[in-house]
Design an enzyme around this catalytic site. Structure first.
Site, PDB file in Angstrom:
ATOM      1  N   ILE A   1       0.838  -1.201   0.000  1.00 23.37           N
ATOM      2  CA  ILE A   1       0.000   0.000   0.000  1.00 23.37           C
ATOM      3  C   ILE A   1       0.874   1.253   0.000  1.00 23.37           C
ATOM      4  CG2 ILE A   1      -0.232   0.189   2.532  1.00 23.37           C
ATOM      5  CD1 ILE A   1      -3.312   0.660   1.961  1.00 23.37           C
ATOM      6  N   CYS A   2       0.380   2.293  -0.677  1.00 23.35           N
ATOM      7  CA  CYS A   2       1.018   3.617  -0.633  1.00 23.35           C
ATOM      8  C   CYS A   2      -0.114   4.621  -0.460  1.00 23.35           C
ATOM      9  CB  CYS A   2       1.881   3.870  -1.872  1.00 23.35           C
ATOM     10  SG  CYS A   2       0.957   3.925  -3.420  1.00 23.35           S
ATOM     11  N   ARG A   3      -0.018   5.798  -1.037  1.00 19.06           N
ATOM     12  CA  ARG A   3      -1.114   6.751  -0.858  1.00 19.06           C
ATOM     13  C   ARG A   3      -2.273   6.450  -1.801  1.00 19.06           C
ATOM     14  NH1 ARG A   3      -1.598  13.332  -0.929  1.00 19.06           N
ATOM     15  NH2 ARG A   3      -3.838  13.288  -0.615  1.00 19.06           N
TER      16      ARG A   3
ATOM     17  N   MET B   1      -3.849   4.337   0.786  1.00 20.34           N
ATOM     18  CA  MET B   1      -4.275   4.862   2.079  1.00 20.34           C
ATOM     19  C   MET B   1      -5.426   5.855   1.940  1.00 20.34           C
ATOM     20  SD  MET B   1      -2.720   3.175   4.377  1.00 20.34           S
ATOM     21  CE  MET B   1      -3.238   4.107   5.818  1.00 20.34           C
TER      22      MET B   1
END
Length: 108
Positions: free
Chosen positions: A59-61, A87
């Site tokens: 996961i990242c933004r 996120m």
């Protein structure tokens, strides 16, 4: 280019290994409580911290960096799935966040 499996935040199973590849300042501001944090640019040097036999939910933004990380991990023999929406989607789904800076958790 390898096919990378993409899932949504609601597809992440309970107790799954969530790998957050955002930068340190993003992580400090707000992250999933049980996530593992390895910024994308540190991934090659810290690969040994991950289990190649465990499904890794990356996961990242928003999903761009996590896609690149998942692609790289799969290319190196790991089982990695990209979390679409990242996120931002985690927050939209009302999932819990914690911060490392003593402030109310936010997604930067």
């Amino acid at each position: 280019m390898s096919d990378i499996e993409t899932v949504t935040v609601s597809d992440i199973p309970e107790g799954a290994r969530l790998l957050d590849v955002r930068e340190d300042y993003e992580w400090a501001a707000g992250h999933a409580e049980h996530a593992v944090h390895i910024p994308l640019d540190q991934l090659p040097a810290r690969l040994g911290e991950l289990d190649p036999d465990e499904d890794l939910y990356i996961i990242c933004r928003t999903g761009g960096r996590s896609f690149r990380a998942a692609q790289w991990l799969v290319g190196n023999g790991y089982s990695a799935l990209n979390v679409a929406g990242g996120m931002d989607q985690w927050l939209e789904n009302g999932l819990p966040l914690v911060s490392d800076n003593g402030l109310k958790p936010v997604i930067l």
